[in-house]
Design an enzyme around this catalytic site. Structure first.
Site, mmCIF file in Angstrom:
data_model
loop_
_atom_site.group_PDB
_atom_site.id
_atom_site.type_symbol
_atom_site.label_atom_id
_atom_site.label_comp_id
_atom_site.label_asym_id
_atom_site.label_seq_id
_atom_site.Cartn_x
_atom_site.Cartn_y
_atom_site.Cartn_z
ATOM 1 N N CYS A 1 4.922 -17.001 4.087
ATOM 2 C CA CYS A 1 4.147 -16.273 5.102
ATOM 3 C C CYS A 1 3.409 -15.098 4.473
ATOM 4 O O CYS A 1 2.580 -14.477 5.107
ATOM 5 C CB CYS A 1 5.037 -15.807 6.241
ATOM 6 S SG CYS A 1 6.468 -14.909 5.704
ATOM 7 N N THR B 1 2.298 12.744 -0.700
ATOM 8 C CA THR B 1 1.956 13.280 0.629
ATOM 9 C C THR B 1 2.240 12.244 1.699
ATOM 10 O O THR B 1 1.828 11.090 1.581
ATOM 11 C CB THR B 1 0.463 13.693 0.650
ATOM 12 O OG1 THR B 1 0.277 14.684 -0.355
ATOM 13 C CG2 THR B 1 0.054 14.239 2.013
#
Ligand code: PLP
Length: 382
Positions: A319, A232
């Site tokens: 990061c 969905t």
């Protein structure tokens, strides 16, 4: 001046206010986009509007945009062998989600070397493509997340296509910041992520140049997204992505202002820290990114000091995990481990101001004075 100077857009960009509004409006619609009733049709309308906006950002046909959970999933969807034994070439400076090679067997993934600025070696690529086994796919990013350096994607794609290979480009950092037109890049598949553009985290897209480019779904299910990514659809996230793409496409003039700020930062940094090394500063780079190191100043200490001063930047590495590790990008560029351990990345974006950069410069001056004092003390002690 705000409580923090946020200068870490390459990690994630603050959500643009209009994006938050579009998402809040989408959350008030209760329909599943697969339902045929009015609420379902309204959800479907939002998804298709967003698809058109994302397609517009990269000059694609909306029918060729597949929404995913982000850049990582888009790369995983793209990077799959189409036949047993298929091989993949990736640049040595790719984001880890590409470097890992997706569904290619690890021993079927080879890396394209880069020069001292992190730009791929096109001559190596041409030579490798002329030898067997010929790689089935080549993946070269548009702009590097650590240094901002731009890759010669169009040239790499031309060479790869001449050898019959498919081409994927990770345009997560480049989209909305520099030209990422699918036709000009000449690639078959392009990965995008909303959260670098001022959109929400957790949504991205894989864009195909044409319907005939083969994509191997990661899983099966209810058939959404033309069965290429079933499940969905997250309507609010997709609506937010669409709003961010629309704003980024309309905001191209902002790049000049950002470039001016970045260049002013780098000139000032060189005055404060004359020994500063700014990586790839002589090459075509994203206007928003500056990755630098000052010998003797460790990134970990600098990050802590800058954070205490209310400045958010990243170390030039790791990061994603939050810890400071050695950057494979700087290593591939031949940067010494000592210098690389000091790499700091500051990255600007839609909400950046001169005051934000000024705050970073003030904090950096304090840091430099402290380290200069220590350097002097160690010379005296020696
Ligand atoms: N590719 C690049 C160049 C990135 O910088 C990132 C995120 O940092 C990704 C891919 C992954 O995107 P996402 O966070 O949407 O999974």
């Amino acid at each position: 001046m705000g409580t923090t100077a946020y200068l870490d857009f390459n990690a994630t960009a603050p959500v643009r206010p209009a994006v938050a509004e579009a998402m809040a409006a989408a959350m008030r619609i209760s329909g599943n986009a697969s339902s045929v009733h009015a609420a379902g049709r309204e959800a479907r309308r939002l998804i298709e509007e967003a698809r058109a906006a994302v397609a517009g950002l990269v000059g694609a046909d909306p029918a060729n945009v597949v929404f995913t959970s982000g850049g990582t999933e888009a790369a995983a969807l793209a990077l799959a062998p189409r036949a047993p034994g298929d091989r993949l070439l990736v640049s040595a400076v790719e984001h880890p989600c590409v470097l890992a090679g997706g569904r290619f067997a690890p021993d079927h993934v080879e890396t394209i070397p880069v020069d001292g600025d992190g730009v791929i070696d096109l001559e190596w690529l041409e030579r490798r493509l002329a030898t067997t086994p010929v790689p089935a796919m080549v993946s070269v990013m548009a702009a590097n997340n650590e240094t901002g350096v731009l890759q010669p994607v169009a040239e790499a794609a031309r060479l790869a296509h001449a050898a019959g290979a498919l081409v994927h480009c990770d345009a997560v950092q480049a989209a909305g910041r520099t030209g990422t037109d699918l036709e000009s890049l000449g690639v078959d598949l392009l990965s995008l992520s909303a959260h670098k553009l001022g959109g929400p985290q957790g949504v991205g897209a894989l864009v195909r140049r044409t319907r005939s480019v083969p994509v191997v779904p990661l899983w099966g299910g209810g058939g959404q997204e033309r069965s290429l990514r079933t499940g969905t659809e997250p309507v609010p996230a997709i609506a937010g992505f669409g709003a961010a793409a629309r704003l980024a496409a309309a905001d191209v003039s902002g790049e000049d202002k950002i470039c001016e700020l970045r260049d002013w930062f780098e000139r000032s940094l060189r005055t404060i820290s004359p020994s500063a090394v700014i990586f790839a500063s002589g090459r075509a780079r994203l206007a928003n990114t500056s990755c630098f190191a000052v010998p003797g100043i460790a990134a970990e200490s600098a990050m802590i000091a800058l954070d205490l001063d209310g400045v958010c930047v990243s170390s030039g590495s790791a990061c994603s995990s939050g810890k400071v590790g050695r950057s494979h990008v700087l290593a591939a560029m031949g940067v010494s481990p000592d210098l690389a351990s000091g790499a700091i990345r500051m990255s600007l974006g839609w909400s950046s101001t001169r005051e934000d950069v000024e705050r970073l410069l003030k904090a950096w001056r304090r840091l430099e004075e402290r380290f200069a004092g220590r350097r002097q003390a160690s010379v005296v002690a020696a």
